[in-house]
Design an enzyme around this catalytic site. Structure first.
Site, PDB file in Angstrom:
ATOM      1  N   GLU A 118       0.912  -1.223   0.056  1.00 51.71           N
ATOM      2  CA  GLU A 118       0.119   0.197  -0.190  1.00 51.71           C
ATOM      3  C   GLU A 118       0.903   1.183  -0.011  1.00 51.71           C
ATOM      4  OE1 GLU A 118      -2.794   1.550  -0.316  1.00 51.71           O
ATOM      5  OE2 GLU A 118      -4.452  -0.092   0.423  1.00 51.71           O
ATOM      6  N   ASP A 119       0.269   2.509  -0.633  1.00 51.47           N
ATOM      7  CA  ASP A 119       0.973   3.417  -0.497  1.00 51.47           C
ATOM      8  C   ASP A 119       0.847   4.344   1.064  1.00 51.47           C
ATOM      9  OD1 ASP A 119      -1.687   3.952  -0.769  1.00 51.47           O
ATOM     10  OD2 ASP A 119      -1.527   5.806  -2.155  1.00 51.47           O
ATOM     11  N   ASP A 141      -4.243   4.968   6.520  1.00 52.09           N
ATOM     12  CA  ASP A 141      -4.605   6.177   7.153  1.00 52.09           C
ATOM     13  C   ASP A 141      -5.684   5.524   8.141  1.00 52.09           C
ATOM     14  OD1 ASP A 141      -5.738   8.417   8.070  1.00 52.09           O
ATOM     15  OD2 ASP A 141      -6.379   9.338   6.038  1.00 52.09           O
ATOM     16  N   LYS A 192      -0.495   6.110   9.337  1.00 53.70           N
ATOM     17  CA  LYS A 192      -0.939   7.325  10.041  1.00 53.70           C
ATOM     18  C   LYS A 192      -1.321   6.783  11.730  1.00 53.70           C
ATOM     19  CE  LYS A 192      -2.124  10.645   6.498  1.00 53.70           C
ATOM     20  NZ  LYS A 192      -3.404  11.277   6.149  1.00 53.70           N
ATOM     21  N   PHE A 205      -2.198  15.744   5.196  1.00 50.32           N
ATOM     22  CA  PHE A 205      -2.388  15.123   4.066  1.00 50.32           C
ATOM     23  C   PHE A 205      -1.013  15.311   3.298  1.00 50.32           C
ATOM     24  CE2 PHE A 205      -3.919  14.912  -0.310  1.00 50.32           C
ATOM     25  CZ  PHE A 205      -4.709  13.884  -0.164  1.00 50.32           C
ATOM     26  N   ASP A 215      -1.812  10.999  -4.449  1.00 51.00           N
ATOM     27  CA  ASP A 215      -2.518  12.079  -5.044  1.00 51.00           C
ATOM     28  C   ASP A 215      -3.260  12.806  -4.409  1.00 51.00           C
ATOM     29  OD1 ASP A 215      -4.239   9.900  -4.866  1.00 51.00           O
ATOM     30  OD2 ASP A 215      -5.437  11.373  -5.898  1.00 51.00           O
ATOM     31  N   ARG A 222       1.137  12.245  -8.212  1.00 44.38           N
ATOM     32  CA  ARG A 222       1.657  10.924  -8.174  1.00 44.38           C
ATOM     33  C   ARG A 222       3.161  10.765  -8.834  1.00 44.38           C
ATOM     34  NH1 ARG A 222      -2.902   7.815  -6.805  1.00 44.38           N
ATOM     35  NH2 ARG A 222      -4.528   8.136  -7.500  1.00 44.38           N
TER      36      ARG A 222
HETATM   37  P1  IMP Z   1      -8.195   4.696   4.336  1.00 39.98           P
HETATM   38  O1  IMP Z   1      -8.997   3.749   4.220  1.00 39.98           O
HETATM   39  O2  IMP Z   1      -8.474   5.685   5.586  1.00 39.98           O
HETATM   40  O3  IMP Z   1      -6.697   3.924   5.380  1.00 39.98           O
HETATM   41  O4  IMP Z   1      -7.470   5.436   3.211  1.00 39.98           O
HETATM   42  C1  IMP Z   1      -6.626   4.658   2.701  1.00 39.98           C
HETATM   43  C2  IMP Z   1      -6.419   5.527   1.117  1.00 39.98           C
HETATM   44  O5  IMP Z   1      -6.814   6.878   1.432  1.00 39.98           O
HETATM   45  C3  IMP Z   1      -5.113   5.342   0.763  1.00 39.98           C
HETATM   46  O6  IMP Z   1      -4.769   4.449  -0.036  1.00 39.98           O
HETATM   47  C4  IMP Z   1      -4.822   6.708  -0.164  1.00 39.98           C
HETATM   48  O7  IMP Z   1      -5.379   6.492  -1.341  1.00 39.98           O
HETATM   49  C5  IMP Z   1      -5.773   7.971   0.549  1.00 39.98           C
HETATM   50  N1  IMP Z   1      -5.060   8.762   1.483  1.00 39.98           N
HETATM   51  C6  IMP Z   1      -5.125   8.643   2.788  1.00 39.98           C
HETATM   52  N2  IMP Z   1      -4.378   9.654   3.325  1.00 39.98           N
HETATM   53  C7  IMP Z   1      -3.710  10.187   2.370  1.00 39.98           C
HETATM   54  C8  IMP Z   1      -2.732  11.322   2.062  1.00 39.98           C
HETATM   55  O8  IMP Z   1      -2.212  11.787   3.311  1.00 39.98           O
HETATM   56  N3  IMP Z   1      -2.524  11.658   0.873  1.00 39.98           N
HETATM   57  C9  IMP Z   1      -3.211  11.040  -0.242  1.00 39.98           C
HETATM   58  N4  IMP Z   1      -3.898  10.023  -0.221  1.00 39.98           N
HETATM   59  C10 IMP Z   1      -4.412   9.691   1.070  1.00 39.98           C
HETATM   60 MG    MG Z   2      -4.208   3.852  -2.247  1.00 40.10          MG
END
Ligand code: IMP
Ligand code: MG
Length: 180
Positions: A104-105, A108, A136, A157, A164, A170
């Site tokens: 994963e990138d 969050d 995070k 963020f 992105d 990206r």
């Molecule tokens: P989660 O489901 O809240 O863990 O979010 C995951 C997805 O949200 C990641 O795979 C990203 O695509 C996007 N995301 C969360 N935080 C960021 C950020 O700081 N910058 C860019 N994309 C984010």
């Molecule tokens: Mg993602």
């Protein structure tokens, strides 16, 4: 390296230079090399689009025989989570009995990765671990352990190196943080 970039309506300033990202990728690759040295052909499963750059750099540092594939899952629009997660596209590989490393990138809140792991459960892998470039910890609220975390950040963020803002940024090789 540019100190600031503007993407649509937002300005971002440099936060993590490419060299520092490279060191973090090397460190996490070393951990994986150690842990998977004796495992049968592990499968790296990148989550598109965000993981493409991390996946590419990570793979160059992996020293065992492995396979690689990508799946797609989207949960974000702009800078706020919509709380919606769409389904998994592209899971064509035979997962049964395989050692899978989900790449994963960023993790969050963990909603996306939780959904991904629930989907993978149905395929009876031998093991499933997660390797994320960014984590995070203050935002994460899921019971699944995230084994490999290249870097931990606050709730800011960020964009760049695959990540992105409204699909932009990206391509940046450094990571930038939004300025209020
Ligand atoms: P989660 O489901 O809240 O863990 O979010 C995951 C997805 O949200 C990641 O795979 C990203 O695509 C996007 N995301 C969360 N935080 C960021 C950020 O700081 N910058 C860019 N994309 C984010
Ligand atoms: Mg993602």
């Amino acid at each position: 390296m540019k100190n600031t970039v503007t993407l649509n309506d937002r300005t971002f300033k440099v936060m993590i230079p490419a060299e520092e990202i490279d060191r973090a990728v090397s460190a996490v690759a070393e951990q994986i090399n150690r842990d998977y040295a004796d495992k049968q052909t592990p499968l790296f499963l990148g989550v598109l689009n965000g993981s493409f750059m991390f996946m590419s750099d990570l793979m160059k540092k992996i020293d065992f025989n492995c396979e690689l594939s990508f799946v797609k899952l989207a949960s974000y629009e702009g800078t706020c989570s919509t709380g919606e997660v769409s389904c998994l596209i592209g899971l064509n590989n035979e997962i049964r009995g395989r050692h899978v490393i989900v790449v994963e990138d960023i993790v969050d809140t963990g909603r996306s990765i939780a959904h991904m792991l629930e989907e993978l459960k149905k395929h009876n892998a031998a093991s499933v671990e997660v390797c994320t470039l960014f984590f995070k910890p203050a935002s994460y609220s899921q019971p699944y352990p995230i084994r490999y975390r290249a870097m931990e950040i606050g709730n800011e963020f960020i964009v760049g190196y695959g990540l992105d803002y409204d699909q932009l940024g990206r391509n940046l090789k450094d990571v930038y943080v939004v300025t209020e």
